[in-house]
Each structure stands twice: as C-alpha cells, then as structure tokens.
Design an enzyme around this catalytic site. Structure first.
Site, PDB file in Angstrom:
ATOM      1  N   HIS A   1      38.592  49.758  43.967  1.00  0.00           N
ATOM      2  CA  HIS A   1      37.981  48.431  44.134  1.00  0.00           C
ATOM      3  C   HIS A   1      38.983  47.329  43.804  1.00  0.00           C
ATOM      4  O   HIS A   1      39.117  46.934  42.651  1.00  0.00           O
ATOM      5  CB  HIS A   1      36.746  48.328  43.230  1.00  0.00           C
ATOM      6  CG  HIS A   1      35.946  47.071  43.431  1.00  0.00           C
ATOM      7  ND1 HIS A   1      34.605  47.003  43.135  1.00  0.00           N
ATOM      8  CD2 HIS A   1      36.290  45.837  43.870  1.00  0.00           C
ATOM      9  CE1 HIS A   1      34.167  45.779  43.388  1.00  0.00           C
ATOM     10  NE2 HIS A   1      35.181  45.042  43.824  1.00  0.00           N
TER      11      HIS A   1
ATOM     12  N   ASN B   1      36.278  41.211  51.853  1.00  0.00           N
ATOM     13  CA  ASN B   1      35.961  39.764  51.848  1.00  0.00           C
ATOM     14  C   ASN B   1      37.206  38.916  52.057  1.00  0.00           C
ATOM     15  O   ASN B   1      37.625  38.131  51.222  1.00  0.00           O
ATOM     16  CB  ASN B   1      35.193  39.344  50.581  1.00  0.00           C
ATOM     17  CG  ASN B   1      35.939  39.587  49.279  1.00  0.00           C
ATOM     18  OD1 ASN B   1      36.879  40.381  49.221  1.00  0.00           O
ATOM     19  ND2 ASN B   1      35.534  38.906  48.218  1.00  0.00           N
TER      20      ASN B   1
ATOM     21  N   ASP C   1      38.288  46.026  40.081  1.00  0.00           N
ATOM     22  CA  ASP C   1      37.790  44.802  40.729  1.00  0.00           C
ATOM     23  C   ASP C   1      38.864  43.700  40.641  1.00  0.00           C
ATOM     24  O   ASP C   1      38.556  42.528  40.380  1.00  0.00           O
ATOM     25  CB  ASP C   1      36.470  44.315  40.109  1.00  0.00           C
ATOM     26  CG  ASP C   1      35.760  43.312  41.011  1.00  0.00           C
ATOM     27  OD1 ASP C   1      36.215  43.092  42.152  1.00  0.00           O
ATOM     28  OD2 ASP C   1      34.742  42.740  40.566  1.00  0.00           O
TER      29      ASP C   1
ATOM     30  N   GLY D   1      36.587  35.977  38.814  1.00  0.00           N
ATOM     31  CA  GLY D   1      37.542  37.043  39.101  1.00  0.00           C
ATOM     32  C   GLY D   1      38.635  37.172  38.065  1.00  0.00           C
ATOM     33  O   GLY D   1      39.035  36.198  37.422  1.00  0.00           O
TER      34      GLY D   1
HETATM   35  O1  DOR Z   1      34.526  38.304  39.991  1.00  0.00           O
HETATM   36  C1  DOR Z   1      34.490  38.651  41.154  1.00  0.00           C
HETATM   37  N1  DOR Z   1      35.430  38.280  42.050  1.00  0.00           N
HETATM   38  N2  DOR Z   1      33.460  39.407  41.555  1.00  0.00           N
HETATM   39  C2  DOR Z   1      33.250  39.685  42.847  1.00  0.00           C
HETATM   40  O2  DOR Z   1      32.295  40.357  43.157  1.00  0.00           O
HETATM   41  C3  DOR Z   1      34.128  39.127  43.891  1.00  0.00           C
HETATM   42  C4  DOR Z   1      35.461  38.847  43.356  1.00  0.00           C
HETATM   43  C5  DOR Z   1      36.310  38.009  44.278  1.00  0.00           C
HETATM   44  O3  DOR Z   1      36.374  38.321  45.476  1.00  0.00           O
HETATM   45  O4  DOR Z   1      36.941  37.061  43.799  1.00  0.00           O
HETATM   46 ZN    ZN Z   2      31.521  42.586  43.263  1.00  0.00          ZN
HETATM   47 ZN    ZN Z   3      35.003  43.028  43.864  1.00  0.00          ZN
END
Ligand code: DOR
Ligand code: ZN
Ligand code: ZN
Length: 430
Positions: free
Chosen positions: A60, A94, A305, A324
């Site tokens: 991820h 994304n 993530d 993020g």
């Molecule tokens: O903190 C996050 N950032 N959570 C997410 O689900 C998306 C991600 C992002 O794309 O910046």
């Molecule tokens: Zn997410």
């Molecule tokens: Zn994510």
C-alpha cells in the site's frame, strides 16, 4: 553474477528457517540456503550479526505518478522503497488520470520496470475515475498487471457498487482493498474523536466512521464470497469484526500501518500537520489493541500507506493540511524499534507480516527464500541506531511525524532480482 551472503541470521518463515546460514544467489535467483557455502567466483557479503530476510513487500503506497509528480513520482518513490528495504511495492490508483484502465496501469508498470530498482505493481481502481458510480474494467487492468482493486483515498460509498466490486473481483481471484470510512460521519473531523480532541478543541473523527464501513464490507464479503482486504485498520471495533469474520471462514484480511502502531492521538497536540493522516492516529487503547491483534494474527500484514505530499500541502493550518505520512524510509526502523525491540512482536512474525503474507494476499511470486525463486532480499542491522532525517529521504515527501526520532534496527541492504539496489540506506547508482 554470483552473490554469497555469509553468516547472516536467515529468517524465512515460509521455510521455517531462523538460524545463521549462508545464501547463494546467481542469475537473479536464489540458488541455495545452507549452513556453509563456498564459492570462488562469488562477490561475498559479510552479514554477520544481520538479519537476512525475504525482500520486504509494501502492498500500500501512493506513488502519485501520473499527475501529481510534485508530490512523488515512480522514480523517487522506487528509490525511497529501495533505501527503505522494500523490494516490491504496490501503488494505489488515486493518480491523475486514475489507474482505471489498461493504458494507465501499463504506463505505471512500465515506468516501474524502466526505473529498474524495485518491483512496482499497480493496483487498479474499483470505479471509473474513482468517482464511486461505475465499475472500472477489471479484466483489462489485470491483463496490464494490476494485482488488486481499490478506490483508496476514498471509501466506496454505495453499497451496491461495493457488492458488485467484490463479486467482479472474485472472478479474477483479486482482493478488494477497502479504505473503510463513512464520510458523513468523518465530516470535517481533523483527528481521532476522544479525550485529546476535546482537550485540544479540534473536531473529532469517531472510531465509528471506520467501524460502520468495516461492518458493511464484511457483510458484503459474506454475501458475495468475495475477498475483502481492509486497508489501514485502526480501531478496536474493526478488529473485533475482522476477528469474527475470520473465525467464520470469510475471505477477509487486513493491514496496519507503522504509524498507527507507533503513535497515539496525543502527538496531534504538537499541531504538527505531519501527524494528520486518514484514518487518524488513534487513542492509546486502540493502539494497544492494534499491537495485540498483529501479534495474535488478527492483523495479517504491515503496509506503510506511504502518502507523500509537497511542503505547501502541509505548511498550513491543521484543518487545511492534506492527510498522509511519507512512510517508506522509516517503516522497518519504526516496527523494529517500537515493537520488535520491545518484545511485543517476534521477529519472525514481523518478517511474515512484511513478506509472505502480503505475497499470499496478492498472489505475488515472492516473499520467501526458496531456491529457484527471484533473489529479492532485505538485510537488516538490528543494532544500527539512526535519527530520522526527512531531508535525507529519497521520497519527495518529507512529511513524517517521526522526524528527529532516534530508532534502532534499520535496513542496510536491499537486493532485487540478485542486484544490490541499496546499501547503508543509499541507493546504488548504475
Ligand atoms: O492519509 C492518507 N493519505 N490516507 C489516504 O487514504 C489517502 C492518502 C493520500 O492519498 O494522500
Ligand atoms: Zn486509505
Ligand atoms: Zn492509502
């Protein structure tokens, strides 16, 4: 080329190995793992005192290319991965355009190949443009190399769409990676709802925002027989439901991030926007439950993530900041320092959570050190102490709440397909 990795503590959960051994690599493949190997022509790497593991997989990450190259691109993200000890990364769709068709998926896969550092595997979108309305063409995305589908960054709000996605992905044996969040419950919440949100006077996001979506998706997994993988699980309620679903025999798995394991919502009181993430950092009771669930196997794997952002997206008021954390270059050290060194998670479990388990979930041909498999190897020095310095990151995203933290246990060598791509935290240039 021949590589002989000598005298390291080889940890290969799939083959039940956890002892000092030698490992021989030739033509990009693992040739042998034995007590003593001699080889005249080989380049010898002394791994005394180090852990020699299958290449770590991060299922991820957000690589931002195409479209958001000012946050990260496939080259910088691959370099961050190599330096951070990862040999395979799976990137979320994304982007702009969204990875919702074969053309964009092939572009990402080919760009990853040309970068020539780590294995980059795209994840296709669940819905076209991630708009939540119409399913993306899974068959063509699979042909172009997608290993799963996800609308991560956003939840799939419509239950009928999620039902169809689980049904459709099942035909291809793919898991649906779910960002479980009810946006109407989250609203404009900034941090976990609890004692500290009240204390700091910040709008909260209750655990329920995650839990109601996990409940729905488990019910839909039961209805369809599809494979559900819950991304970045962060709440006690979600863990309870996932544990029950597993007992029932449903095809439900989940991941946790290093930041949700290591940090609590108290740190948001610094008003450092690098602590802002979705789902939010949770309270201590949730963090304790996450750690226990990882040790108990309710949580299957660890994924970063990795969500890099440009400075401007974070250099602003907390409520305006992007969500993020840039995670690829700290993940191993955070988990080593906060969980393994403290005795909460045993080493083999950590290795499994970063290697064979994500490989199983995504059907990847890696995650073990069996002879004949690709020589993807991560070597960790459990004694190495370093301070997190985002300015030294290869990632363009310097957004990390771990900055300035001293951590013990770092990756010191990353080998992909028999080639050393990073050493001592630095990428090896061709
Ligand atoms: O903190 C996050 N950032 N959570 C997410 O689900 C998306 C991600 C992002 O794309 O910046
Ligand atoms: Zn997410
Ligand atoms: Zn994510």
């Amino acid at each position: 080329m021949r590589l002989l990795i000598k005298s390291g503590q080889v940890i290969d959960p799939v083959n039940g190995i956890n002892e000092v051994m030698d490992l021989l690599v030739e033509d990009g493949k693992i040739i042998a793992v034995e007590n003593k190997i001699e080889s005249k022509e080989a380049v010898v790497i002394d791994a005394t005192g180090k852990y020699v593991c299958p290449g770590f997989i991060d299922m991820h990450v957000h690589l931002r290319e195409p479209g958001f190259e000012y946050k990260e691109d496939i080259n910088s993200g691959s370099r961050a991965a190599a330096a951070g000890g990862f040999t395979t990364i799976c990137c979320m769709p994304n982007t702009n355009p969204v990875i919702d068709n074969a053309a964009v998926a092939s572009f990402v896969r080919d760009r990853g190949r040309r970068t020539g550092l780590v294995n980059v595997r795209p994840i296709g979108a669940i819905t076209k443009k991630q708009a939540g309305c119409e399913l993306a063409p899974v068959a063509e995305m699979v042909t172009a190399g997608c290993v799963a589908i996800s609308d991560d960054g956003k939840p799939v709000v419509r239950g009928d769409i999620m039902r169809n996605a689980l049904e459709y992905a099942k035909m291809f044996g793919l898991p649906v990676l779910a960002h479980c969040e009810d946006p109407q419950i989250t609203r404009d919440g900034q941090m976990h709802e609890g004692y500290f949100s009240t204390y700091f006077g910040m709008k909260g996001i209750p655990a329920a925002a995650e839990e109601v979506m996990v409940a729905r998706d488990i019910i839909l997994a039961r209805l369809t027989g599809g494979r559900l993988h819950v991304c970045h699980v962060s709440t006690i309620g979600a863990l309870d439901m996932i544990a029950k679903a597993k007992k029932e025999g449903l095809a439900v798995t989940c991941e946790v991030t290093p930041h949700h394991l290591a940090l609590t919502d108290e740190i948001v009181g610094s008003y450092d926007t690098d602590t802002k993430v979705s789902p939010p950092l949770r309270s201590a009771e949730h963090v304790v439950a996450l750690r226990k669930a990882l040790a108990d196997g309710v949580i299957d794997c660890i994924a970063t993530d990795h969500a890099p952002h440009e400075l401007e997206a974070k250099d602003c008021e907390y409520n305006l900041a992007a969500n993020g954390i840039s995670g690829l270059e700290t993940a191993i050290a955070v988990v080593m320092d906060k969980l393994v060194n403290t005795g909460e998670l045993d080493l083999e479990q950590m290795v499994r959570a970063f290697t064979s388990t994500p490989a199983d979930i995504l059907g990847l041909p890696c995650g073990e050190l069996s002879p004949g498999t690709p020589a993807d190897i991560t070597i960790i020095d459990p004694e190495l102490v370093k301070t997190v310095d985002p300015e030294a990151f290869y990632s363009l995203g310097k957004n990390t709440p771990f900055k300035g933290m001293e951590l013990k246990g770092w990756p010191v060598m990353t080998i992909v397909g028999g080639k050393i791509v990073a050493q001592a935290g630095r990428v090896i240039e061709d």
